[in-house]
Design a protein around this motif. Structure first.
Motif, PDB file in Angstrom:
ATOM      1  N   GLU A 239      55.678 -43.184  38.596  1.00 23.23           N
ATOM      2  CA  GLU A 239      56.848 -42.949  39.224  1.00 23.23           C
ATOM      3  C   GLU A 239      56.713 -41.894  40.427  1.00 23.23           C
ATOM      4  OE1 GLU A 239      60.166 -42.460  36.097  1.00 23.23           O
ATOM      5  OE2 GLU A 239      58.829 -41.323  35.522  1.00 23.23           O
ATOM      6  N   LEU A 240      57.325 -42.314  41.699  1.00 24.66           N
ATOM      7  CA  LEU A 240      57.142 -41.636  42.751  1.00 24.66           C
ATOM      8  C   LEU A 240      57.913 -40.279  42.773  1.00 24.66           C
ATOM      9  CD1 LEU A 240      56.546 -44.878  45.350  1.00 24.66           C
ATOM     10  CD2 LEU A 240      55.149 -43.359  44.010  1.00 24.66           C
ATOM     11  N   VAL A 241      57.660 -39.420  43.530  1.00 18.49           N
ATOM     12  CA  VAL A 241      58.489 -38.057  43.676  1.00 18.49           C
ATOM     13  C   VAL A 241      59.632 -38.261  44.469  1.00 18.49           C
ATOM     14  CG1 VAL A 241      58.075 -35.634  43.829  1.00 18.49           C
ATOM     15  CG2 VAL A 241      56.478 -36.988  42.910  1.00 18.49           C
ATOM     16  N   PRO A 242      60.796 -38.127  43.989  1.00 18.56           N
ATOM     17  CA  PRO A 242      61.691 -38.273  44.848  1.00 18.56           C
ATOM     18  C   PRO A 242      61.671 -37.383  46.340  1.00 18.56           C
ATOM     19  CG  PRO A 242      62.624 -37.986  42.579  1.00 18.56           C
ATOM     20  CD  PRO A 242      61.170 -37.775  42.773  1.00 18.56           C
ATOM     21  N   GLY A 243      61.729 -37.935  47.409  1.00 19.46           N
ATOM     22  CA  GLY A 243      61.588 -37.177  48.609  1.00 19.46           C
ATOM     23  C   GLY A 243      60.396 -37.124  49.137  1.00 19.46           C
ATOM     24  N   THR A 244      59.293 -37.494  48.212  1.00 18.53           N
ATOM     25  CA  THR A 244      57.929 -37.391  48.710  1.00 18.53           C
ATOM     26  C   THR A 244      57.449 -38.673  47.993  1.00 18.53           C
ATOM     27  OG1 THR A 244      58.232 -35.171  48.117  1.00 18.53           O
ATOM     28  CG2 THR A 244      56.042 -35.717  48.795  1.00 18.53           C
ATOM     29  N   PRO A 245      57.581 -39.884  48.743  1.00 17.26           N
ATOM     30  CA  PRO A 245      57.156 -40.978  48.173  1.00 17.26           C
ATOM     31  C   PRO A 245      55.597 -41.300  48.043  1.00 17.26           C
ATOM     32  CG  PRO A 245      58.508 -41.458  50.062  1.00 17.26           C
ATOM     33  CD  PRO A 245      58.446 -40.250  49.930  1.00 17.26           C
ATOM     34  N   HIS A 246      54.676 -40.402  48.704  1.00 21.47           N
ATOM     35  CA  HIS A 246      53.459 -40.568  48.734  1.00 21.47           C
ATOM     36  C   HIS A 246      52.630 -39.654  47.639  1.00 21.47           C
ATOM     37  CE1 HIS A 246      54.459 -37.298  51.339  1.00 21.47           C
ATOM     38  NE2 HIS A 246      53.425 -36.751  50.988  1.00 21.47           N
ATOM     39  N   ALA A 247      53.654 -39.071  46.932  1.00 21.01           N
ATOM     40  CA  ALA A 247      53.119 -38.490  45.844  1.00 21.01           C
ATOM     41  C   ALA A 247      53.651 -39.140  44.455  1.00 21.01           C
ATOM     42  CB  ALA A 247      53.762 -37.013  45.608  1.00 21.01           C
ATOM     43  N   ALA A 248      52.697 -39.180  43.412  1.00 18.67           N
ATOM     44  CA  ALA A 248      52.974 -40.030  42.388  1.00 18.67           C
ATOM     45  C   ALA A 248      52.750 -39.261  40.937  1.00 18.67           C
ATOM     46  CB  ALA A 248      52.031 -41.265  42.324  1.00 18.67           C
ATOM     47  N   VAL A 249      53.530 -39.587  40.295  1.00 18.16           N
ATOM     48  CA  VAL A 249      53.370 -38.958  38.673  1.00 18.16           C
ATOM     49  C   VAL A 249      52.918 -40.227  37.844  1.00 18.16           C
ATOM     50  CG1 VAL A 249      54.648 -38.194  36.746  1.00 18.16           C
ATOM     51  CG2 VAL A 249      55.011 -37.072  38.865  1.00 18.16           C
ATOM     52  N   ILE A 250      51.818 -40.024  37.185  1.00 23.54           N
ATOM     53  CA  ILE A 250      51.048 -40.868  36.774  1.00 23.54           C
ATOM     54  C   ILE A 250      51.354 -40.620  35.013  1.00 23.54           C
ATOM     55  CG2 ILE A 250      48.996 -42.183  35.994  1.00 23.54           C
ATOM     56  CD1 ILE A 250      48.114 -41.000  39.226  1.00 23.54           C
ATOM     57  N   GLY A 251      51.800 -41.352  34.350  1.00 21.95           N
ATOM     58  CA  GLY A 251      52.224 -41.136  33.183  1.00 21.95           C
ATOM     59  C   GLY A 251      51.528 -42.108  31.914  1.00 21.95           C
ATOM     60  N   ILE A 252      50.849 -41.343  31.104  1.00 28.31           N
ATOM     61  CA  ILE A 252      49.942 -42.343  30.271  1.00 28.31           C
ATOM     62  C   ILE A 252      50.332 -42.093  28.787  1.00 28.31           C
ATOM     63  CG2 ILE A 252      47.472 -42.639  29.484  1.00 28.31           C
ATOM     64  CD1 ILE A 252      46.977 -42.112  32.897  1.00 28.31           C
ATOM     65  N   GLY A 253      50.346 -43.124  28.170  1.00 28.97           N
ATOM     66  CA  GLY A 253      50.511 -43.122  26.559  1.00 28.97           C
ATOM     67  C   GLY A 253      49.438 -43.997  25.957  1.00 28.97           C
ATOM     68  N   LEU A 254      48.739 -43.395  25.080  1.00 32.65           N
ATOM     69  CA  LEU A 254      47.651 -44.129  24.222  1.00 32.65           C
ATOM     70  C   LEU A 254      47.804 -43.726  22.717  1.00 32.65           C
ATOM     71  CD1 LEU A 254      44.222 -43.406  25.994  1.00 32.65           C
ATOM     72  CD2 LEU A 254      45.133 -45.455  25.994  1.00 32.65           C
ATOM     73  N   ASN A 255      47.892 -44.844  21.918  1.00 31.68           N
ATOM     74  CA  ASN A 255      47.770 -44.708  20.621  1.00 31.68           C
ATOM     75  C   ASN A 255      46.358 -44.333  20.129  1.00 31.68           C
ATOM     76  OD1 ASN A 255      50.593 -45.721  20.599  1.00 31.68           O
ATOM     77  ND2 ASN A 255      49.827 -47.864  20.758  1.00 31.68           N
ATOM     78  N   LEU A 256      46.473 -43.246  19.424  1.00 30.02           N
ATOM     79  CA  LEU A 256      45.134 -42.770  18.647  1.00 30.02           C
ATOM     80  C   LEU A 256      45.039 -43.517  17.355  1.00 30.02           C
ATOM     81  CD1 LEU A 256      44.907 -39.006  19.762  1.00 30.02           C
ATOM     82  CD2 LEU A 256      43.671 -40.888  20.659  1.00 30.02           C
ATOM     83  N   ARG A 257      46.424 -43.319  16.836  1.00 33.18           N
ATOM     84  CA  ARG A 257      46.714 -44.017  15.544  1.00 33.18           C
ATOM     85  C   ARG A 257      47.971 -44.605  15.767  1.00 33.18           C
ATOM     86  NH1 ARG A 257      43.371 -39.676  14.536  1.00 33.18           N
ATOM     87  NH2 ARG A 257      45.091 -38.872  15.279  1.00 33.18           N
ATOM     88  N   LEU A 258      48.437 -45.575  14.877  1.00 34.75           N
ATOM     89  CA  LEU A 258      49.875 -46.104  15.018  1.00 34.75           C
ATOM     90  C   LEU A 258      50.729 -45.089  14.080  1.00 34.75           C
ATOM     91  CD1 LEU A 258      49.523 -49.955  14.718  1.00 34.75           C
ATOM     92  CD2 LEU A 258      49.607 -48.481  16.919  1.00 34.75           C
ATOM     93  N   PRO A 259      51.799 -44.533  14.969  1.00 34.45           N
ATOM     94  CA  PRO A 259      52.585 -43.584  14.048  1.00 34.45           C
ATOM     95  C   PRO A 259      53.231 -44.254  13.030  1.00 34.45           C
ATOM     96  CG  PRO A 259      53.168 -43.633  16.476  1.00 34.45           C
ATOM     97  CD  PRO A 259      52.059 -44.776  16.270  1.00 34.45           C
ATOM     98  N   ALA A 260      53.197 -43.328  11.730  1.00 31.46           N
ATOM     99  CA  ALA A 260      53.742 -43.845  10.523  1.00 31.46           C
ATOM    100  C   ALA A 260      54.965 -44.386  10.562  1.00 31.46           C
ATOM    101  CB  ALA A 260      53.589 -42.960   9.435  1.00 31.46           C
ATOM    102  N   GLY A 261      55.955 -43.818  11.372  1.00 34.56           N
ATOM    103  CA  GLY A 261      57.325 -44.135  11.789  1.00 34.56           C
ATOM    104  C   GLY A 261      57.574 -45.452  12.691  1.00 34.56           C
ATOM    105  N   MET A 262      56.375 -46.174  13.198  1.00 34.48           N
ATOM    106  CA  MET A 262      56.722 -47.170  14.141  1.00 34.48           C
ATOM    107  C   MET A 262      57.302 -48.502  13.521  1.00 34.48           C
ATOM    108  SD  MET A 262      53.544 -48.848  16.337  1.00 34.48           S
ATOM    109  CE  MET A 262      53.569 -48.018  18.130  1.00 34.48           C
ATOM    110  N   PRO A 263      58.429 -48.792  14.184  1.00 30.20           N
ATOM    111  CA  PRO A 263      58.920 -49.997  13.373  1.00 30.20           C
ATOM    112  C   PRO A 263      58.246 -51.252  13.359  1.00 30.20           C
ATOM    113  CG  PRO A 263      60.262 -49.089  15.378  1.00 30.20           C
ATOM    114  CD  PRO A 263      59.029 -48.371  15.518  1.00 30.20           C
ATOM    115  N   ALA A 264      58.304 -51.899  12.481  1.00 28.47           N
ATOM    116  CA  ALA A 264      57.304 -53.131  11.995  1.00 28.47           C
ATOM    117  C   ALA A 264      57.047 -54.104  13.196  1.00 28.47           C
ATOM    118  CB  ALA A 264      57.633 -54.002  10.621  1.00 28.47           C
ATOM    119  N   GLU A 265      58.174 -54.541  13.884  1.00 29.93           N
ATOM    120  CA  GLU A 265      58.108 -55.140  14.955  1.00 29.93           C
ATOM    121  C   GLU A 265      57.040 -54.786  16.097  1.00 29.93           C
ATOM    122  OE1 GLU A 265      61.301 -57.001  18.090  1.00 29.93           O
ATOM    123  OE2 GLU A 265      62.037 -56.691  16.006  1.00 29.93           O
TER     124      GLU A 265
END
Ligand code: ATP
Length: 255
Positions: free
Chosen positions: A129-155
């Motif tokens: 996501e680019l920072v509003p008002g500063t489009p040359h600055a980026a917030v880089i979000g990362i989500g990685l599954n170490l294990r599949l969460p127990a509550g994760m829906p089957a689908e």
């Protein structure tokens, strides 16, 4: 799960490049870091969360995580003013895949524009996501599954993968940040072009039949011809190759 001193130790020399903050709970690490970026946080600021209550994907989709099972963090990177970080989410994918390979966490594949796959299933997601008002600055979000969460829906479970290693999460985060720094410096100097070959080497759908899904148009079937130097998807249909830059599209393997 996360310990700042352990992360700094694992980063070693690299530690001075980052300013890491650990939050017990937050809505979304990207939301927190976007606010800090707007308030002037420096490049290299990192927010890692034990618990994310409203993790985000693209187009307001949710990213599911659970404490202890997920690595969720965001990194702020400021590029030179007036540059547009085109292809950044693909560059980040290269960094994640190479870091996981280097720490012996297994080989992963990349799906345009922002997914990390293991055995054809989604192991991680990237949200730039680019920072509003500063489009040359980026917030880089990362989500990685170490294990599949127990509550994760089957689908969702059916299409998701986990690293499944009992490795130290602080060391894993440090390895990812180290690789990200190297890749982001390459990207800052010359854009996605020098990273394209590494992306293509891990491309999950090279020359494969795919379907493009959009919220705004009917699905389209064609052949995936990889990406160009800007990170645009090269999609072939009716004998013509089209460049697709829009992030408003999801790609699926077609039967
Ligand atoms: P797609 O990956 O379906 O092509 P997308 O790239 O737009 O779409 P993202 O925005 O990257 O998707 O990620 C959000 C989607 O990822 C959710 O809609 C859900 O299907 C899936 N998802 C959410 N949490 C997880 C998770 N922990 N592991 C794997 N997949 C997840």
């Amino acid at each position: 799960m996360f310990d700042l001193a352990a992360i700094a130790r694992a980063l070693g020399e690299e530690a001075r490049r980052f300013d890491v903050d650990r939050l017990a709970v937050c809505d979304s690490t990207n939301a927190v870091l976007l606010a800090r970026a707007e308030a002037g946080a420096p490049s290299g600021t990192v927010v890692v969360a034990e618990t994310q209550t409203a993790g985000r994907g693209r187009r307001n989709r949710a990213w599911l995580s659970a404490p202890g099972d997920s690595l969720t963090f965001s990194l702020l990177w400021r590029f030179a003013p007036a540059t547009a970080p085109v292809g950044l989410s693909l560059a980040v994918g290269v960094a994640l895949a190479e870091a996981l390979s280097k720490v012996g966490a297994g080989e992963t594949a990349l799906k345009w524009p922002n997914d990390l796959l293991k055995d054809g299933k989604k192991l991680g997601g990237i949200l730039v996501e680019l920072v509003p008002g500063t489009p040359h600055a980026a917030v880089i979000g990362i989500g990685l599954n170490l294990r599949l969460p127990a509550g994760m829906p089957a689908e969702l479970r059916a299409t998701s993968a986990a690293l499944g290693i009992a490795g130290n999460p602080n060391r894993l985060l440090a390895a990812l940040l180290t690789e990200l720094r190297a890749v982001l410096e390459t990207f800052a100097g010359a854009g996605f072009a020098p990273l394209r070959a590494a992306w293509m080497a891990r491309h999950a759908f090279q020359d494969a039949p795919v379907t493009l899904l959009s919220d705004f148009a009917p699905p389209r079937v064609g052949v995936c011809r990889g990406v160009d130097d800007d990170g645009a998807l090269c999609f072939e249909s009716a004998g013509r190759v089209e460049r697709i830059l829009s992030g408003e599209i999801s790609l699926r393997g077609a039967p």
